[in-house]
Scaffold this active site. Sequence first.
Site, PDB file in Angstrom:
ATOM      1  N   HIS A 141       0.795  -1.233   0.000  1.00  0.00           N
ATOM      2  CA  HIS A 141       0.000   0.000   0.000  1.00  0.00           C
ATOM      3  C   HIS A 141       0.820   1.271   0.000  1.00  0.00           C
ATOM      4  O   HIS A 141       0.251   2.360   0.031  1.00  0.00           O
ATOM      5  CB  HIS A 141      -0.921   0.035   1.222  1.00  0.00           C
ATOM      6  CG  HIS A 141      -2.118  -0.842   1.075  1.00  0.00           C
ATOM      7  ND1 HIS A 141      -3.287  -0.418   0.486  1.00  0.00           N
ATOM      8  CD2 HIS A 141      -2.313  -2.123   1.416  1.00  0.00           C
ATOM      9  CE1 HIS A 141      -4.170  -1.409   0.494  1.00  0.00           C
ATOM     10  NE2 HIS A 141      -3.587  -2.465   1.051  1.00  0.00           N
ATOM     11  N   LYS A 197       0.704  14.456   1.027  1.00  0.00           N
ATOM     12  CA  LYS A 197      -0.612  14.766   0.459  1.00  0.00           C
ATOM     13  C   LYS A 197      -0.767  16.258   0.152  1.00  0.00           C
ATOM     14  O   LYS A 197      -1.700  16.677  -0.514  1.00  0.00           O
ATOM     15  CB  LYS A 197      -1.717  14.289   1.405  1.00  0.00           C
ATOM     16  CG  LYS A 197      -1.813  12.753   1.494  1.00  0.00           C
ATOM     17  CD  LYS A 197      -2.866  12.329   2.517  1.00  0.00           C
ATOM     18  CE  LYS A 197      -2.981  10.825   2.702  1.00  0.00           C
ATOM     19  NZ  LYS A 197      -3.789  10.159   1.651  1.00  0.00           N
ATOM     20  N   THR A 216      -8.510   6.662  -2.524  1.00  0.00           N
ATOM     21  CA  THR A 216      -9.891   6.211  -2.752  1.00  0.00           C
ATOM     22  C   THR A 216     -10.849   7.374  -2.532  1.00  0.00           C
ATOM     23  O   THR A 216     -11.956   7.365  -3.066  1.00  0.00           O
ATOM     24  CB  THR A 216     -10.278   5.050  -1.815  1.00  0.00           C
ATOM     25  OG1 THR A 216      -9.900   5.399  -0.475  1.00  0.00           O
ATOM     26  CG2 THR A 216      -9.591   3.758  -2.233  1.00  0.00           C
ATOM     27  N   LYS A 259     -14.505   8.614  -4.479  1.00  0.00           N
ATOM     28  CA  LYS A 259     -15.775   9.013  -3.852  1.00  0.00           C
ATOM     29  C   LYS A 259     -16.263  10.338  -4.439  1.00  0.00           C
ATOM     30  O   LYS A 259     -17.446  10.518  -4.735  1.00  0.00           O
ATOM     31  CB  LYS A 259     -15.606   9.155  -2.330  1.00  0.00           C
ATOM     32  CG  LYS A 259     -15.208   7.871  -1.626  1.00  0.00           C
ATOM     33  CD  LYS A 259     -14.771   8.152  -0.175  1.00  0.00           C
ATOM     34  CE  LYS A 259     -14.023   6.966   0.403  1.00  0.00           C
ATOM     35  NZ  LYS A 259     -13.277   7.315   1.640  1.00  0.00           N
ATOM     36  N   LYS A 307      -8.744  14.153   3.889  1.00  0.00           N
ATOM     37  CA  LYS A 307      -7.901  12.958   3.918  1.00  0.00           C
ATOM     38  C   LYS A 307      -6.996  13.102   5.124  1.00  0.00           C
ATOM     39  O   LYS A 307      -6.975  14.166   5.748  1.00  0.00           O
ATOM     40  CB  LYS A 307      -7.080  12.837   2.623  1.00  0.00           C
ATOM     41  CG  LYS A 307      -6.351  14.136   2.260  1.00  0.00           C
ATOM     42  CD  LYS A 307      -5.607  14.051   0.932  1.00  0.00           C
ATOM     43  CE  LYS A 307      -6.467  14.039  -0.291  1.00  0.00           C
ATOM     44  NZ  LYS A 307      -6.454  12.786  -1.019  1.00  0.00           N
ATOM     45  N   ARG A 308      -6.237  12.069   5.482  1.00  0.00           N
ATOM     46  CA  ARG A 308      -5.303  12.235   6.582  1.00  0.00           C
ATOM     47  C   ARG A 308      -4.324  13.372   6.271  1.00  0.00           C
ATOM     48  O   ARG A 308      -4.026  13.649   5.105  1.00  0.00           O
ATOM     49  CB  ARG A 308      -4.552  10.921   6.828  1.00  0.00           C
ATOM     50  CG  ARG A 308      -5.415   9.873   7.512  1.00  0.00           C
ATOM     51  CD  ARG A 308      -5.829  10.292   8.914  1.00  0.00           C
ATOM     52  NE  ARG A 308      -4.706  10.313   9.798  1.00  0.00           N
ATOM     53  CZ  ARG A 308      -4.492   9.449  10.784  1.00  0.00           C
ATOM     54  NH1 ARG A 308      -5.371   8.493  11.030  1.00  0.00           N
ATOM     55  NH2 ARG A 308      -3.420   9.548  11.551  1.00  0.00           N
TER      56      ARG A 308
HETATM   57  C1  LIG Z   1     -12.005   7.349   1.861  1.00  0.00           C
HETATM   58  C2  LIG Z   1     -11.497   7.825   3.153  1.00  0.00           C
HETATM   59  C3  LIG Z   1     -10.137   8.089   3.320  1.00  0.00           C
HETATM   60  C4  LIG Z   1      -9.130   7.954   2.192  1.00  0.00           C
HETATM   61  O1  LIG Z   1      -8.983   9.199   1.560  1.00  0.00           O
HETATM   62  P1  LIG Z   1      -7.759   9.490   0.572  1.00  0.00           P
HETATM   63  O2  LIG Z   1      -8.088  10.830  -0.004  1.00  0.00           O
HETATM   64  O3  LIG Z   1      -7.773   8.416  -0.467  1.00  0.00           O
HETATM   65  O4  LIG Z   1      -6.529   9.503   1.386  1.00  0.00           O
HETATM   66  C5  LIG Z   1      -9.695   8.546   4.547  1.00  0.00           C
HETATM   67  N1  LIG Z   1     -10.549   8.722   5.573  1.00  0.00           N
HETATM   68  C6  LIG Z   1     -11.865   8.490   5.448  1.00  0.00           C
HETATM   69  C7  LIG Z   1     -12.761   8.724   6.613  1.00  0.00           C
HETATM   70  C8  LIG Z   1     -12.386   8.024   4.244  1.00  0.00           C
HETATM   71  O5  LIG Z   1     -13.696   7.768   4.142  1.00  0.00           O
END
Ligand SMILES: *Cc1c(COP(=O)(O)O)cnc(C)c1O
Length: 811
Positions: A356, A551, A653, A657, A545-546
């Site tokens: 990952h 990022k 991911t 979304k 995101k985190r």
């Molecule tokens: C989908 C999701 C992530 C992943 O987000 P990325 O932008 O791909 O890092 C992180 N936290 C939550 C709560 C999510 O639903």
Amino acid sequence: MAEYTKAQLTEMIIGKLQRNFGRTVEEATPNHMFKACALVLRDIMSRHQIETGNQVWEGQRRQVHYLSLEFLMGRSLEKNAYNLGLLNTLKETLEGLGFSAADLFEQEPDAGLGNGGLGRLAACYLDSMTTLEIPATGYSICYELGIFKQKIIDGKQVELADNWLGLGDAWLIPKLDETEEVRFGGKIEDRWDENGVNHPEHVGYTAVLAIPRDMEIAGYQTRHTNTLRLWDAKSPVPVDMSLYSRGEYLKAVEQQAMAEVIAKVLYPDDNHYEGKSLRLKQQYFFVSATVQSIVRKHRAQYGTLHNFHEKHVIQINDTHPTLVIPELMRILLDQEGYSWDEAWHIVTHTVCYTNHTVLAEALERWPQALIESLLPRVWQILKEIAHRYQGELERRYGSDQGKIAHMAIIWGGEVRMANLCVCACQYINGVSALHSDILKREVFHDAYLAAPGKFKNVTNGIDHRRWLSQINPKLDALIRDCSGGDEYLIHPEAIRKLENCKDDKSVLKQLEAIKGENKRRFAAYVARESGVILNTDAIFDVQVKRLHEYKRQLLNVLHIVYLYQQLRDNPNMDFTPQTFLFGAKAAPGYHVAKEIIQLINSLAAQISRDPVCKDKLQVVFLENYRVSLAEKLMPASELSEQISTAGKEASGTGNMKFMMNGALTIGTLDGANVEMHQQLGDENIFLFGLTAEQVNQRKREGYRSLDLYQRDHGLKRVIDQIAAGFDDHVSYSSITDRLLFGVGGSMADEYMLLADFSSYCQAHKRALEAYADRQRWNQMSLINIARSGLFAADRSISDYAREIWHVPVRK
Ligand SMILES: *Cc1c(COP(=O)(O)O)cnc(C)c1O
């Protein structure tokens, strides 16, 4: 699939309230009602699960075991009702009993047993594996505390414990009779039998009991049901220790304390390795209990382990469950008495590894002394695996010490988990086309050349039923209208039919109206929760995101400061109203990340009190980003920020979304953005920045961010302002120093923000131009939705089933 009528559900819920809580409907609190509903659905799923179990047994079907230290499940009531085809009936039932279904769904705590993308992926995959009728089980730890709750106090992140089990345990079924024992510490004594075979005996160990707390997983439009097995840790020592002798007493207390702490808390680090002994205990605890549980059931069915690899595949989600390799070896060698070669054949035809991340700081390397003292038998086996592999490498590479050192499993006093996986696993996969290429070309290049067939790509996907249909019902209805029904829910590629409506002005208007409604609903939610009033006339530009340097939330900040300075210089300029939304948790020990959160909040406060920005520019930091917040936000988002340094984000991911909910992406060619771009073409995505190859090249040439700072006046002004800070007089020079000079051995601007800054600003300009022509924007949005079928987890799981697991799926 509506197996139950409103009258039946009503009776079942009333029965639960009476039997479990001694309440009538009138006396029931929302908590009681939530639990009663959960228990009713749990009963239905348990019934289905028993049927599924029998079919899998009778068909002697190959089973998938998905091992992951994280499952970021979020909420389950609405999801389970949806998958069981009972959502509308349940809503009517609840209204009939005088409860608001929406309020009740909001009662449920998120099951936050994960940090971010990796854990959420595991949750989406459980849904798809079940919907595709694959016999599959997820395994993890039943953490008492999930990912911390984030509060923002004076602009800073504060972490609070997330005690989710009070209500969340309504979904869990304890299976005390399936308890396993896991052993730590002690030492190994050789025991030679009369045939000269050694049966090593583990003595002086500390035992911990692993108790399964099963969560049933319902599939969509199927009775097939799978299980998420969460292991709870308990001490085998009885509570009353008053009779124990002094030595035993202390040992007993120690044992109790060690056992209880194993399942206490999720490690809150995302994409970062923490070499703590408790973390290693968690890993072995969950892996050992899982392997024992699988082996026990297999032996009960087949009476032998010789066909184990034919009937099981173990998928390890990142290297966290890697100890499954020596643990399965241990059982085959010590308990079954298999030869090394027999055992190794079975293990290497059972285990598969998903990588990952390529970030060096995230690669797990355990000190050998720690493994040796905590897991003495596992250590012996690891040494033997490493030794044999070393021999293989020496035969293959002769005197090329560089290659051997790079690929070794044990090196410099450390056990490298990724190399162990590459050595032992049948297949190794990355999670997007670009990421899998980087694994083959760089990270595992030599292993790839030695066995190219072992390396695969499976691009990540998301549960489109949850992330589109369930959270965005108006969009779901529009897709059904335009694509001739709900086929896309089972065959996600059918969402493409929406594209037939791309020139239908009324459809495009409807799409815009849905987005507008979703924005207003989200704004009302934010106002209720925090009192902040979002400008719903502005474009919603979102980065959630985190918080991680790679990022590049900081790049987003640089651009916003740049806009702010333009507006200050020229308050009457032509300015498209923009609302920038951030949401991000920082690992508690990640100081830079926490400073960036504080910077975002400083900037947000500055802009909100400056009248120049009124109705034009807004920045809001959304507290406690989590699954249930993402579910409210995605349908309201218009611009999706996916701006990681190219080559660093394995897939992402969140990007998927947003796309599925009609947001357009501003992004780099990184992770799955590359495949999004392939689907969309240049004209339906806002790309910017260096490619992964260009990033490498610039670094080889000797990248100097300071030159860019000195050359670009606008950029210099932005950075100077951040260093000086805003009206709250907090300076952020520690952040800007990292950009210009580097700190503590790391290079200046390691993530190349300055290199991508001007390209990023231009991409924003292009996005706003597109937004100004609303019909064009709506059409782009529609095309994004229509071409998002590739990013459904159903597609990912079909790929795993065909290429890696070799199991059939529902047609
Ligand atoms: C989908 C999701 C992530 C992943 O987000 P990325 O932008 O791909 O890092 C992180 N936290 C939550 C709560 C999510 O639903």
